[in-house]
Design an enzyme around this catalytic site. Structure first.
Site, PDB file in Angstrom:
ATOM      1  N   CYS A  83       0.839  -1.204   0.000  1.00 23.41           N
ATOM      2  CA  CYS A  83       0.000   0.000   0.000  1.00 23.41           C
ATOM      3  C   CYS A  83       0.872   1.250   0.000  1.00 23.41           C
ATOM      4  O   CYS A  83       1.683   1.443   0.913  1.00 23.41           O
ATOM      5  CB  CYS A  83      -0.919   0.014   1.211  1.00 23.41           C
ATOM      6  SG  CYS A  83      -1.987   1.469   1.282  1.00 23.41           S
ATOM      7  N   HIS A 150       3.500  -6.377  -7.231  1.00 21.53           N
ATOM      8  CA  HIS A 150       2.968  -5.252  -7.997  1.00 21.53           C
ATOM      9  C   HIS A 150       4.153  -4.600  -8.695  1.00 21.53           C
ATOM     10  O   HIS A 150       5.071  -4.106  -8.040  1.00 21.53           O
ATOM     11  CB  HIS A 150       2.280  -4.255  -7.055  1.00 21.53           C
ATOM     12  CG  HIS A 150       1.535  -3.170  -7.761  1.00 21.53           C
ATOM     13  ND1 HIS A 150       0.265  -2.786  -7.408  1.00 21.53           N
ATOM     14  CD2 HIS A 150       1.874  -2.391  -8.818  1.00 21.53           C
ATOM     15  CE1 HIS A 150      -0.149  -1.810  -8.215  1.00 21.53           C
ATOM     16  NE2 HIS A 150       0.818  -1.565  -9.072  1.00 21.53           N
ATOM     17  N   GLY A 184      -0.570  -5.763 -12.056  1.00 21.41           N
ATOM     18  CA  GLY A 184      -0.307  -4.543 -12.812  1.00 21.41           C
ATOM     19  C   GLY A 184      -0.548  -4.717 -14.300  1.00 21.41           C
ATOM     20  O   GLY A 184      -0.153  -5.728 -14.891  1.00 21.41           O
ATOM     21  N   GLU A 208      -8.082  -2.403  -9.734  1.00 21.28           N
ATOM     22  CA  GLU A 208      -8.836  -1.243 -10.195  1.00 21.28           C
ATOM     23  C   GLU A 208      -9.775  -1.576 -11.353  1.00 21.28           C
ATOM     24  O   GLU A 208     -10.926  -1.136 -11.381  1.00 21.28           O
ATOM     25  CB  GLU A 208      -7.873  -0.124 -10.612  1.00 21.28           C
ATOM     26  CG  GLU A 208      -7.105   0.507  -9.459  1.00 21.28           C
ATOM     27  CD  GLU A 208      -7.960   1.406  -8.588  1.00 21.28           C
ATOM     28  OE1 GLU A 208      -9.068   1.784  -9.038  1.00 21.28           O
ATOM     29  OE2 GLU A 208      -7.541   1.733  -7.471  1.00 21.28           O
TER      30      GLU A 208
END
Length: 328
Positions: A83, A150, A184, A208
């Site tokens: 994060c 990520h 990603g 997302e």
């Protein structure tokens, strides 16, 4: 993705091809101390598997205490070391523990030694590849059973501005013996296939993009990513249909209304561009009900202008090549 991977949304993603899912990031101290918080923020069911329960933490003993509570209900306890948000900086957790690798190591070691379920870690990459590889190897040696990478640095927060580095993910996969997941640049199912081929990873995560299109792993794509060859593959499904499914799941598995509101905004984003007046009605609605939300979706569909989801038949076999996970 805090607040965006609660049980109803996980179950919706599973219906459309996600083969595993993460909970929202849970704060280990608050989770272990506050029973009311636990009951609101963590719910699950027998169909909600495989499940990664994701924590942020900076104290090994407090993290273990929280992990012990969820251990009977999950397949992995996950530590979020990825994060990058300001709240993580203030709280000294997530990607900001990259500045304190001895603490990172102790968090993983303590869980690994005291849980009967495996420990996984989600990380971001360092600017230098050698630092990333040393970091990943340290996690493996400390007892991590799986690492999700990520492919952006801590400072590369904008996924549309910064492309994830799949070469770095491949290097981590080549360096470790444990499973590695890639995170990603996953916008539609063709990206899943390309990422698996490029990185050699054992699976991919999407976050997302799933908020707008929870059917990504079933081969559906939004108009933004439609290809010329998809013109005749209109699926008969759109985001409004997904919202209706989601609301029915929320009625079955109640969650806080703030989560419901957030998902409705994301999934109806294309519709709201055509009918912004309906979005304003939603914004002004201080107290939501399922009846009101179902009526709003019906009014949107009656107004027309919705954007269909598209399906590329050639992409529908890719999820069998690896783990497709809802990482919200």
């Amino acid at each position: 993705m805090v607040d965006n991977s609660e049980l109803p949304f996980r179950m919706l993603c599973r219906r459309y091809g996600a083969t595993a899912a993460y909970t929202p990031m849970l704060h280990s101290r608050i989770f272990s101390e506050n029973e009311k918080h636990r009951s609101m923020e963590f719910t699950t069911c027998k169909e909600d598997r495989p499940l990664f329960v994701q924590f942020c933490a900076n104290d090994p003993d407090i993290l273990l205490q929280a992990a012990k509570i969820v251990e009977p209900y999950c397949d992995y306890v996950d530590i979020n070391f990825g994060c990058p948000q300001r709240i993580a900086r203030r709280g000294n957790y997530g990607a900001f523990l990259m500045d304190n690798l001895p603490l990172v190591k102790s968090l993983v070691q303590n869980l690994s030694a005291n849980l009967y379920v495996p420990v996984s870690c989600k990380i971001r990459i360092f600017p230098r590849l050698e630092d990333t590889l040393a970091y990943a190897k340290m996690l493996e040696e400390a007892g991590a059973s799986l690492v999700a990478v990520h492919g952006r640095t801590r400072d590369e927060k904008d996924g549309k501005k910064f492309r994830a580095d799949w070469d770095a993910i491949k290097a981590v996969k080549d360096a470790l013996r444990i499973p590695v997941l890639a995170n990603g640049n996953i916008r539609h199912l063709d990206d899943v296939k390309d990422c698996l081929e490029h990185t050699g990873a054992d699976g991919v995560l999407s976050a997302e993009t799933l908020l707008e299109n929870p059917a990504l792993f079933a081969g559906f794509r939004t108009k933004e990513w439609k290809e010329d060859g998809d013109e005749d593959e209109v699926s008969g499904l759109d985001q409004a249909d997904l919202v209706i499914e989601y609301l029915k799941l929320c009625e079955q598995y109640p969650v806080p209304w703030r989560m419901v509101r957030s998902h409705v905004h994301k999934m109806l984003g294309d519709w709201f561009k055509v009918h912004p007046e309906v979005r304003e009605e939603l914004n002004k609605q201080s107290k939501l009900t399922f009846e009101w939300l179902h009526d709003m979706v019906k009014r949107l569909k009656d107004l027309g202008g919705g954007i269909p989801l598209y399906r590329n038949k050639d992409a529908l076999q890719t999820t069998s090549n690896g783990l497709a996970a809802s990482n919200a």
